[in-house]
Motif scaffolding. Structure first.
Motif, PDB file in Angstrom:
ATOM      1  N   ILE A  71       0.883  -1.118  -0.014  1.00 12.01           N
ATOM      2  CA  ILE A  71       0.030   0.185  -0.069  1.00 12.01           C
ATOM      3  C   ILE A  71       0.875   1.251   0.046  1.00 12.01           C
ATOM      4  O   ILE A  71       2.007   1.377   0.463  1.00 12.01           O
ATOM      5  CB  ILE A  71      -0.979   0.164   1.245  1.00 12.01           C
ATOM      6  N   GLY A  72       0.498   2.395  -0.706  1.00 12.48           N
ATOM      7  CA  GLY A  72       0.983   3.684  -0.742  1.00 12.48           C
ATOM      8  C   GLY A  72       1.367   3.901  -2.184  1.00 12.48           C
ATOM      9  O   GLY A  72       2.073   3.095  -2.820  1.00 12.48           O
ATOM     10  N   ALA A  73       1.487   5.161  -2.346  1.00  8.99           N
ATOM     11  CA  ALA A  73       2.053   5.888  -3.427  1.00  8.99           C
ATOM     12  C   ALA A  73       3.545   5.582  -3.588  1.00  8.99           C
ATOM     13  O   ALA A  73       4.014   5.327  -4.817  1.00  8.99           O
ATOM     14  CB  ALA A  73       1.746   7.302  -3.470  1.00  8.99           C
ATOM     15  N   HIS A  74       4.280   5.695  -2.473  1.00  5.83           N
ATOM     16  CA  HIS A  74       5.773   5.360  -2.668  1.00  5.83           C
ATOM     17  C   HIS A  74       6.029   3.854  -2.978  1.00  5.83           C
ATOM     18  O   HIS A  74       7.085   3.580  -3.175  1.00  5.83           O
ATOM     19  CB  HIS A  74       6.536   5.788  -1.378  1.00  5.83           C
ATOM     20  N   ALA A  75       5.146   3.104  -2.958  1.00  9.29           N
ATOM     21  CA  ALA A  75       5.260   1.642  -3.105  1.00  9.29           C
ATOM     22  C   ALA A  75       5.489   1.375  -4.858  1.00  9.29           C
ATOM     23  O   ALA A  75       6.651   0.599  -5.027  1.00  9.29           O
ATOM     24  CB  ALA A  75       4.056   0.753  -2.600  1.00  9.29           C
ATOM     25  N   ALA A  76       4.900   1.966  -5.475  1.00 11.54           N
ATOM     26  CA  ALA A  76       4.877   1.913  -6.773  1.00 11.54           C
ATOM     27  C   ALA A  76       5.841   3.047  -7.522  1.00 11.54           C
ATOM     28  O   ALA A  76       6.560   2.628  -8.309  1.00 11.54           O
ATOM     29  CB  ALA A  76       3.711   2.341  -7.213  1.00 11.54           C
ATOM     30  N   ARG A  77       5.902   4.218  -6.683  1.00 14.25           N
ATOM     31  CA  ARG A  77       7.091   5.192  -7.324  1.00 14.25           C
ATOM     32  C   ARG A  77       7.893   5.328  -6.139  1.00 14.25           C
ATOM     33  O   ARG A  77       8.010   6.426  -5.432  1.00 14.25           O
ATOM     34  CB  ARG A  77       6.342   6.418  -7.291  1.00 14.25           C
ATOM     35  N   THR A  78       8.835   4.456  -5.943  1.00 17.10           N
ATOM     36  CA  THR A  78       9.643   4.677  -4.531  1.00 17.10           C
ATOM     37  C   THR A  78      10.636   5.786  -5.032  1.00 17.10           C
ATOM     38  O   THR A  78      11.323   5.563  -6.181  1.00 17.10           O
ATOM     39  CB  THR A  78      10.334   3.089  -4.459  1.00 17.10           C
ATOM     40  N   ARG A  79      11.142   6.539  -4.187  1.00 17.69           N
ATOM     41  CA  ARG A  79      12.224   7.329  -4.231  1.00 17.69           C
ATOM     42  C   ARG A  79      13.528   6.867  -4.122  1.00 17.69           C
ATOM     43  O   ARG A  79      13.858   6.355  -3.057  1.00 17.69           O
ATOM     44  CB  ARG A  79      11.932   8.523  -3.537  1.00 17.69           C
ATOM     45  N   GLY A  80      14.219   6.692  -5.360  1.00 17.05           N
ATOM     46  CA  GLY A  80      15.471   6.010  -5.153  1.00 17.05           C
ATOM     47  C   GLY A  80      16.743   7.137  -4.583  1.00 17.05           C
ATOM     48  O   GLY A  80      17.646   6.880  -4.250  1.00 17.05           O
ATOM     49  N   GLN A  81      16.452   8.266  -5.046  1.00 10.79           N
ATOM     50  CA  GLN A  81      17.532   9.359  -4.617  1.00 10.79           C
ATOM     51  C   GLN A  81      16.869  10.814  -4.179  1.00 10.79           C
ATOM     52  O   GLN A  81      15.754  10.814  -4.396  1.00 10.79           O
ATOM     53  CB  GLN A  81      18.157   9.614  -5.942  1.00 10.79           C
ATOM     54  N   GLY A  82      17.618  11.627  -3.626  1.00 12.41           N
ATOM     55  CA  GLY A  82      17.204  12.941  -3.273  1.00 12.41           C
ATOM     56  C   GLY A  82      17.232  13.756  -4.673  1.00 12.41           C
ATOM     57  O   GLY A  82      17.743  13.440  -5.558  1.00 12.41           O
ATOM     58  N   GLY A  83      16.863  14.953  -4.289  1.00  7.38           N
ATOM     59  CA  GLY A  83      16.829  16.103  -5.393  1.00  7.38           C
ATOM     60  C   GLY A  83      18.197  16.880  -5.562  1.00  7.38           C
ATOM     61  O   GLY A  83      18.661  17.251  -4.209  1.00  7.38           O
ATOM     62  N   GLY A  84      18.612  17.318  -6.732  1.00  5.68           N
ATOM     63  CA  GLY A  84      19.738  18.330  -6.643  1.00  5.68           C
ATOM     64  C   GLY A  84      20.637  17.950  -7.476  1.00  5.68           C
ATOM     65  O   GLY A  84      20.577  17.016  -8.341  1.00  5.68           O
ATOM     66  N   SER A  85      21.725  18.467  -7.554  1.00  3.31           N
ATOM     67  CA  SER A  85      22.865  18.363  -7.980  1.00  3.31           C
ATOM     68  C   SER A  85      23.498  17.141  -8.344  1.00  3.31           C
ATOM     69  O   SER A  85      24.184  16.405  -9.360  1.00  3.31           O
ATOM     70  CB  SER A  85      24.262  19.324  -8.110  1.00  3.31           C
ATOM     71  N   ALA A  86      23.084  16.220  -7.208  1.00  5.32           N
ATOM     72  CA  ALA A  86      23.696  14.789  -6.904  1.00  5.32           C
ATOM     73  C   ALA A  86      22.738  13.705  -8.080  1.00  5.32           C
ATOM     74  O   ALA A  86      23.130  12.830  -8.060  1.00  5.32           O
ATOM     75  CB  ALA A  86      23.601  14.248  -5.621  1.00  5.32           C
ATOM     76  N   GLY A  87      21.742  14.153  -8.427  1.00  9.13           N
ATOM     77  CA  GLY A  87      20.937  13.465  -9.406  1.00  9.13           C
ATOM     78  C   GLY A  87      21.422  12.785 -10.346  1.00  9.13           C
ATOM     79  O   GLY A  87      22.255  13.390 -11.079  1.00  9.13           O
ATOM     80  N   VAL A  88      21.039  11.562 -10.456  1.00 10.13           N
ATOM     81  CA  VAL A  88      21.339  10.896 -11.805  1.00 10.13           C
ATOM     82  C   VAL A  88      20.342  10.254 -12.639  1.00 10.13           C
ATOM     83  O   VAL A  88      19.029  10.050 -11.878  1.00 10.13           O
ATOM     84  CB  VAL A  88      22.367   9.701 -11.751  1.00 10.13           C
ATOM     85  N   PHE A  89      20.346   9.925 -13.746  1.00 13.82           N
ATOM     86  CA  PHE A  89      19.244   9.047 -14.511  1.00 13.82           C
ATOM     87  C   PHE A  89      19.489   7.663 -14.299  1.00 13.82           C
ATOM     88  O   PHE A  89      20.832   7.159 -15.026  1.00 13.82           O
ATOM     89  CB  PHE A  89      19.326   9.506 -15.836  1.00 13.82           C
ATOM     90  N   PRO A  90      19.018   6.820 -13.291  1.00 12.81           N
ATOM     91  CA  PRO A  90      19.329   5.375 -13.126  1.00 12.81           C
ATOM     92  C   PRO A  90      19.188   4.471 -14.202  1.00 12.81           C
ATOM     93  O   PRO A  90      18.303   4.851 -15.128  1.00 12.81           O
ATOM     94  CB  PRO A  90      18.528   5.099 -11.833  1.00 12.81           C
TER      95      PRO A  90
END
Ligand code: BGC
Length: 848
Positions: free
Chosen positions: A335-354
């Motif tokens: 259950i939960g929106a994050h179950a299907a769209r789990t956040r793998g990383q935080g936002g900002g300059s450290a972001g990558v396209f996994p």
């Protein structure tokens, strides 16, 4: 290899102007080349969770590891070292010479916007984990960068904030992790945007002392991106490299300053010498560049990323629910929106396209396939701007392929260039001569009828049309200079449009390109949010029907992101209501918290178990399933104390007053602050359960120790549970009755041990001399006070069943040379890669 004399001969070949040219980047990520001395450009790229490479382009994917908080939560330096090696191989695959990681700032306030990107509240743990990452990256011939030097611990007004911090806290707390990185041999240090005690860090005397003098750092000091705003003070202070380029702060202005005698040419030569030495280490000077090096087979990478995610997952509470026995479950509700769209990383300059992203739902489904039925119910949707368009939602109207069409238009609206892209988040659309407007076209096929939220993010003149009708249009002025907001996470402007299920609409988003305002444009869409009561009801029904419920909640893109601090740590009210409703419906409820930093969990006593996978990286879902079903023990321990409610936290302030942010708490951050305030958090620093239990049986340590020397304590623990397990045995110190003020108690070291059920094992925890010294503000140096030192051992800062006393003898000024961090000598690349099967880059490309 050139020696210093040869490097001097190279420098002699260059004019002043040619030398100064090397001190500013050639572009956003590359340094300048100088054929006269066979210097090639070298490339930097952000970490720490992955290496993006020198472009923001979803087609150039990267391995995404767990976020820094999760890495620190492993309390496993050999593993972190190995992950560093993996980052280095990623860097080499992408032609990157220096990774802009680790981030060694501290979790001072739970509100810190980059909390997820930093390791811990504790300087010693941060130093040890950071040093391990540095060793791993550098063992594979890539430079690491310790950033952001120093006291850049929050985001509000980060470009200008003047952090006021006492000398003692500065040395013992905030500088300590950087000292550890230098002791580990880090090749680069990044000077932050902020000021400390009145001087901006790119011009700070701290760049010389202690960095170069006391610690002997001989690498390159690079500015944070855009942090150099003046000429003479920054050049004189010890900074070597201004990034990004082209930039005017140095360049001609610096040439003039030298010619007019305001700065000795020798200062410029020293910088060039350091840059040449560095370039040589990276294979960018003299002989041809041998990179790229070996790569690692994708299967092995994924296995390591999955292992790391499980190793950092913290089991905060367990009332006999975990591990779940997959063999006894017929139906599991996820259950939960994050179950299907789990956040793998935080936002900002450290972001990558996994490369891949395994959601919690996918991971659980894969594990239960053919065994149990999995019901997924999203529950209430967390508020926030809609997600960027992706291939699941729309097609390119020209080719019909999933994704969007990007067009570059001239001033008359004629197409100059067009390409197919798979995301509506275009941070660096390709610039072509005469480009005036960037346009994104997408054919959206709504699956639900109702009021859709559509958004466009960027700055300046923008418009969003739906089937030719203008939904949004206007001038959205740039209200920030922060590069993370301008180029990576521009603010979204949203409106709603009524769309009917199955009826395609054409979205056309435009942004005019104005020099100096960035060119990022993000188009986003979200279906109508379901009625909250109905969503809760559906979740409750699913939970009731199932043998176990796994409810995944977390923070949003808007909440944990570089460039701004958090305003609260509470989840959306609807998310808390969801956990409560599910827990009330099913006693076997596991709450999974998908965040990079602390959140309030008012329901934590009501659920069967609480698991914290953080931002787990690309393999998070698989790792979560491994932990939930007992395939792997949750290995993590909190690297930071988590409050029950924000107001309990002793240090929360991130808002400067009149430009200043006062660190009035001095030494007392993290668990030290909680202990001093006499408050009890929800979970202490160091806390985390496994799947077995442990008894702490005996602590033995030396009766006396010479001040300034390290010592070892032995802690015997016994596995009293039914499963083999790993225990992180922690040691803390206290100095009751001392003349100098110390924290109530503080973290001094740890060792991880493993034992079978019933077996006892002795952890040898090394207490380095540095954790016993204090910075004597009057003398401006380190001292160690003699006298009684209480040694405590246990499983967290709040659970220390064993105590002994050691007498420190003598009053020696403590050694000024930092000791190596951790007990491990640096490993070689071959050792680090170990059983990871390597392949040449060409073979890997063939494998895709
Ligand atoms: C961040 C750095 C980052 C740099 C380059 C800055 O805004 O503070 O951490 O390395 O951008 O992306």
């Amino acid at each position: 290899m050139h020696d210093e004399d040869e490097r001097d001969r190279l420098i002699d070949k260059l004019t002043l102007r040619a030398k100064v040219r090397l001190l500013t980047g050639a572009d956003t990520w590359r340094t300048a080349a100088e054929p006269a001395v066979q210097l090639r450009p070298w490339v930097m790229s952000d970490g720490p969770a992955g290496v993006r490479g020198p472009s923001w382009d979803e087609r150039r994917t990267s391995v995404l590891l767990p976020s820094a908080t999760a890495l620190a939560a492993t309390w496993d330096e050999p593993l972190v070292e190995r992950l560093g090696a993996l980052l280095a191989l990623e860097a080499r695959r992408k032609g990157v010479h220096a990774v802009l990681a680790p981030n060694l700032n501290l979790h001072r306030s739970p509100l810190g916007g980059r909390h997820f990107e930093c390791f811990s509240e504790d300087p010693e743990l941060t130093g040890r984990i950071g040093a391990a990452l540095v060793r791993g990256i550098q063992a594979c011939g890539v430079a690491a960068t310790a950033k952001h030097y120093v006291a850049n611990d929050s985001e509000t007004d980060r470009l200008t904030v003047d952090v006021r911090v006492g000398q003692r806290a500065l040395h013992e707390v905030y500088l300590a992790p950087f000292e550890a990185a230098v002791a580990a041999g880090v090749h680069m240090v990044m000077a932050g945007y902020n000021a400390v005690n009145g001087t901006t860090m790119t011009a700070s005397p701290l760049l010389t002392d202690p960095l170069r003098t006391a610690w002997g750092f001989d690498g390159v000091i690079v500015s944070d991106w855009g942090a150099v705003r003046t000429t003479l003070d920054t050049a004189a202070a010890g900074l070597d490299l201004v990034m990004p380029g082209p930039a005017e702060a140095w360049g001609e202005a610096l040439v003039r300053a030298v010619e007019e005698g305001h700065l000795a040419e020798q200062v410029v030569d020293d910088k060039v010498r350091r840059l040449l030495r560095h370039a040589e280490r990276l294979g960018a000077l003299g002989r041809p560049d041998p990179r790229p090096g070996p790569g690692v087979r994708p299967g092995a990478v994924r296995a390591l990323a999955r292992r790391a995610a499980a190793a950092g997952t913290v089991l905060l509470a367990n009332r006999g629910v975990l591990p779940l026995d997959a063999g006894r479950l017929a139906t599991v509700a996820v259950i939960g929106a994050h179950a299907a769209r789990t956040r793998g990383q935080g936002g900002g300059s450290a972001g990558v396209f996994p490369q891949a992203e395994i959601s919690a739902l996918r991971g659980i489904r894969a594990r239960l396939r053919g065994r149990a039925r999995v019901l997924h119910v999203p529950g209430p949707v967390p508020a926030g701007p809609p997600p960027a368009l992706d291939t699941k939602l729309c097609t390119d109207p020209r080719s019909g392929a999933p994704g969007v069409l990007l067009r570059m238009l001239d001033a008359g609206g004629s197409e100059l260039y067009a390409e197919h892209r798979s995301t509506g988040r275009l941070l660096e659309p390709r610039l072509v001569p005469g480009a005036h407007t960037v346009e994104i076209n997408a054919r959206l096929r709504p699956r639900v009828t109702g009021a859709w939220t559509l958004g466009i993010a960027g700055f300046g003149r923008m418009s969003l049309r739906v089937d030719g009708r203008t939904l949004l249009e206007g001038d959205f002025p740039q209200d920030t200079d922060d590069p993370a907001l301008v180029h990576v996470s521009p603010p979204a402007h949203c409106a709603t449009a009524h769309l009917a299920a199955g009826e395609d609409v054409l979205l056309v988003a435009r942004r005019a390109l104005v020099p100096g305002t960035g060119r990022a444009v993000v188009v986003s869409a979200a279906p109508p949010a379901p009625d909250e009561d109905a969503a809760l009801e559906a979740a409750t029904r699913a939970a009731r029907e199932a043998d176990a419920a796994i409810v995944v909640v977390g923070t949003t893109e808007h909440d944990e992101c570089e460039g701004r601090d958090r305003l609260r740590i509470a989840l959306e009210p609807g998310q808390d209501a969801l956990v409560r409703a599910v827990a009330a419906a099913n006693p076997r409820t596991v709450a999974v918290v998908n965040s990079g930093g602390p959140v309030e969990m008012p329901w934590r006593e009501e659920v069967g178990a609480v698991l914290l996978p953080w931002f787990p990286g690309q393999e998070g879902g698989g790792a979560l399933a491994d932990v939930l079903f007992g395939h792997t023990e949750p290995g993590g321990r909190l690297p930071t104390t988590w409050p029950a409610v924000l107001g309990d936290a002793p240090v929360t302030g991130t808002r400067p007053v009149d430009g200043r942010l006062d660190y009035t708490e001095g030494l007392h951050i993290g668990h030290r602050g909680w202990l001093r305030a006499g408050r009890t958090p929800a979970y202490w620093f160091g806390h985390g359960l496994g799947y077995t239990t442990w008894a702490y049986e005996e602590l033995t340590g030396p009766a006396t120790v010479r001040a300034g020397e390290p010592f070892t304590v032995r802690v015997r623990v016994r596995n009293t549970g039914a499963r083999p397990g790993r225990e992180v045995v922690q040691v803390y110190l206290a100095r009751p009755g001392a003349a100098v003020e110390y924290p109530e108690r503080w973290f001094a070291g740890y060792a991880a041990v493993r034992a079978r059920p019933g077996a006892a094992v002795t952890a040898r925890v090394r207490v380095p001399a540095r954790v016993l010294r204090h910075w004597d503000e009057r003398a401006g140096g380190w001292r160690t006070e003699p006298g009684a030192c209480r040694v405590l051992a246990g499983r967290s800062a709040g659970d220390l069943p064993l105590t002994s006393v050691t007498e420190l003898l003598g009053d020696l000024p403590a050694a000024s040379v930092p000791e190596a961090q951790g007990d491990l000598p640096p490993a070689s690349m071959t050792e680090l890669l170990g059983d990871l099967p390597t392949a040449s880059v060409t073979e890997l490309r063939a494998e895709g």
